[in-house]
Design a protein around this motif. Structure first.
Motif, mmCIF file in Angstrom:
data_model
loop_
_atom_site.group_PDB
_atom_site.id
_atom_site.type_symbol
_atom_site.label_atom_id
_atom_site.label_comp_id
_atom_site.label_asym_id
_atom_site.label_seq_id
_atom_site.Cartn_x
_atom_site.Cartn_y
_atom_site.Cartn_z
ATOM 1 N N MET A 145 -29.933 19.388 -48.128
ATOM 2 C CA MET A 145 -29.053 19.745 -46.803
ATOM 3 C C MET A 145 -27.302 19.059 -46.381
ATOM 4 N N THR A 146 -26.805 19.791 -45.508
ATOM 5 C CA THR A 146 -25.682 19.696 -46.004
ATOM 6 C C THR A 146 -24.934 19.660 -44.740
ATOM 7 N N ILE A 147 -24.348 17.855 -44.308
ATOM 8 C CA ILE A 147 -23.695 17.814 -43.140
ATOM 9 C C ILE A 147 -22.393 18.120 -43.286
ATOM 10 N N TYR A 148 -22.219 18.643 -41.785
ATOM 11 C CA TYR A 148 -20.670 19.548 -42.182
ATOM 12 C C TYR A 148 -19.516 18.836 -40.844
ATOM 13 N N MET A 149 -19.239 18.112 -40.844
ATOM 14 C CA MET A 149 -18.089 17.347 -40.425
ATOM 15 C C MET A 149 -16.924 17.751 -39.546
ATOM 16 N N ASP A 150 -16.872 18.192 -37.942
ATOM 17 C CA ASP A 150 -16.437 19.565 -37.399
ATOM 18 C C ASP A 150 -15.421 18.678 -36.787
ATOM 19 N N MET A 172 -17.591 27.892 -39.689
ATOM 20 C CA MET A 172 -18.284 28.266 -38.212
ATOM 21 C C MET A 172 -19.667 29.066 -38.680
ATOM 22 N N GLN A 173 -19.108 30.580 -39.206
ATOM 23 C CA GLN A 173 -19.897 31.118 -39.988
ATOM 24 C C GLN A 173 -20.844 31.243 -40.656
ATOM 25 N N LEU A 174 -20.882 30.215 -41.510
ATOM 26 C CA LEU A 174 -21.409 29.405 -42.697
ATOM 27 C C LEU A 174 -23.038 28.448 -41.983
ATOM 28 N N LEU A 175 -22.542 28.041 -40.520
ATOM 29 C CA LEU A 175 -23.032 27.362 -39.700
ATOM 30 C C LEU A 175 -24.418 27.683 -39.466
ATOM 31 N N GLN A 176 -23.802 29.414 -39.103
ATOM 32 C CA GLN A 176 -24.693 30.163 -38.183
ATOM 33 C C GLN A 176 -25.492 30.978 -39.440
ATOM 34 N N ASN A 177 -25.258 30.724 -40.406
ATOM 35 C CA ASN A 177 -25.974 31.618 -42.113
ATOM 36 C C ASN A 177 -26.987 30.782 -42.135
ATOM 37 N N HIS A 178 -26.479 29.481 -42.152
ATOM 38 C CA HIS A 178 -27.684 28.291 -43.182
ATOM 39 C C HIS A 178 -27.692 27.294 -42.098
ATOM 40 N N ALA A 179 -27.694 27.671 -41.145
ATOM 41 C CA ALA A 179 -28.652 26.475 -39.474
ATOM 42 C C ALA A 179 -30.266 26.156 -40.359
ATOM 43 N N ASP A 180 -30.541 26.492 -41.126
ATOM 44 C CA ASP A 180 -31.832 26.125 -41.556
ATOM 45 C C ASP A 180 -31.237 24.888 -42.835
ATOM 46 N N ARG A 181 -29.926 24.915 -43.354
ATOM 47 C CA ARG A 181 -29.684 23.802 -44.252
ATOM 48 C C ARG A 181 -28.995 23.069 -43.594
ATOM 49 N N MET A 182 -27.633 23.281 -42.839
ATOM 50 C CA MET A 182 -26.785 22.735 -42.043
ATOM 51 C C MET A 182 -26.706 22.282 -40.584
ATOM 52 N N VAL A 183 -26.200 20.543 -41.118
ATOM 53 C CA VAL A 183 -26.272 20.010 -39.499
ATOM 54 C C VAL A 183 -24.607 19.751 -39.624
ATOM 55 N N ARG A 184 -24.353 20.354 -38.248
ATOM 56 C CA ARG A 184 -22.514 19.854 -37.814
ATOM 57 C C ARG A 184 -22.868 19.020 -36.809
ATOM 58 N N ILE A 185 -22.142 17.923 -37.236
ATOM 59 C CA ILE A 185 -21.635 16.593 -36.739
ATOM 60 C C ILE A 185 -20.198 17.110 -36.005
ATOM 61 N N ASN A 186 -19.952 15.886 -35.126
ATOM 62 C CA ASN A 186 -18.709 16.801 -34.115
ATOM 63 C C ASN A 186 -18.064 15.360 -34.429
ATOM 64 N N ALA A 187 -16.958 15.261 -35.405
ATOM 65 C CA ALA A 187 -16.589 14.002 -36.208
ATOM 66 C C ALA A 187 -15.059 13.712 -35.371
ATOM 67 N N GLU A 188 -14.849 13.966 -34.595
ATOM 68 C CA GLU A 188 -13.255 13.863 -33.730
ATOM 69 C C GLU A 188 -14.308 12.814 -32.588
ATOM 70 N N GLN A 189 -15.666 11.961 -33.150
ATOM 71 C CA GLN A 189 -15.846 10.660 -32.248
ATOM 72 C C GLN A 189 -15.620 9.895 -33.400
ATOM 73 N N SER A 190 -15.773 8.399 -32.707
ATOM 74 C CA SER A 190 -15.928 6.794 -33.557
ATOM 75 C C SER A 190 -15.869 7.323 -35.262
ATOM 76 N N SER A 191 -15.651 6.852 -35.569
ATOM 77 C CA SER A 191 -17.089 6.663 -37.304
ATOM 78 C C SER A 191 -18.056 6.510 -36.968
ATOM 79 N N GLU A 192 -18.004 5.061 -35.768
ATOM 80 C CA GLU A 192 -19.530 4.783 -36.061
ATOM 81 C C GLU A 192 -20.343 5.288 -34.819
#
Length: 218
Positions: free
Chosen positions: A132-137, A174-194
């Motif tokens: 699994m890959t977590i992408y902090m956007d 963003m391109q990688l997210l589209q190509n590997h949606a089964d492995r990568m999860v996008r997280i909105n990293a502009e939110q609070s750390s909590e």
């Protein structure tokens, strides 16, 4: 013994990867879950030496292909010396960056081509990809402002790149997210750390039921 789960954390500069990894580490310590946290490039002496060359602010003349090859070399040694043994022992591995960074930074932003950079890294990793890959956007504007405000943060050669470079890095992810949606999860990293941490916990537990469970009796 059950094989460990390999999770990588990705994102642009100032995304908050280090904070997230510290939070995950604290949780696994509390739960008694066997784990290992590490980073790329680095994590072991040889790879840390390569890291110092790659990120040295004096090496502004470094060729893009040289940079890509150095990352792949550090990645290979890190895998065989640290990551693979830990997974074989049944420990979960949380790694700050992996092959997706090379694809986004060197492949896309540097213009070397994602396929070309993948070929270099395919030889290095021998098909061992994260579970699994977590992408902090985070936008480059927000990420770079965080770096500027963090007095204790290491300022490296990549931090000195123009904003246009960091914008291309984000486009690459963003391109990688589209190509590997089964492995990568996008997280909105502009939110609070909590908030970020809670979303990441939910994503991990949804993907791997019992990830934070342990058979160790108190």
């Amino acid at each position: 013994m059950k094989k460990g789960i390999f999770i990588t954390i990705e994102g642009g500069e100032g995304a908050g990867k280090s904070t997230l990894i510290e939070q995950l580490s604290n949780t696994m310590v509390q739960k008694g879950v066997p784990f290992l946290t590490t980073r790329e490039p680095g994590g072991i002496p040889i790879a840390e030496q390569i890291r110092s060359v790659i990120l040295d602010r004096g090496n502004v003349s470094m060729d893009a292909r040289t940079e890509a090859l150095l990352y792949a070399a550090a990645r290979r040694q890190h895998l065989v010396e640290k990551v693979v043994p830990a997974l074989a022992e049944g420990r979960h591995v949380i790694c700050d960056r992996f092959v997706d960074s090379s694809l986004a930074y060197q492949g896309y932003a540097r213009g070397l081509g994602m396929d070309e950079v993948w070929n270099i890294n395919s030889f290095a990793i021998q098909e061992l990809m994260p579970d699994m890959t977590i992408y902090m956007d985070v936008s480059p504007e927000v990420g770079l402002s965080r770096i500027a405000g963090a007095a204790d943060r290491e300022v490296n050669r990549l931090d000195l790149e123009k904003r246009s470079f960091h914008e291309k890095v984000r486009e690459g992810y963003m391109q990688l997210l589209q190509n590997h949606a089964d492995r990568m999860v996008r997280i909105n990293a502009e939110q609070s750390s909590e908030m970020v941490f809670r979303e990441v916990l939910t994503a991990i537990e949804r993907r791997f039921a019992g990830f934070f469970a342990t058979d160790v009796k108190s």
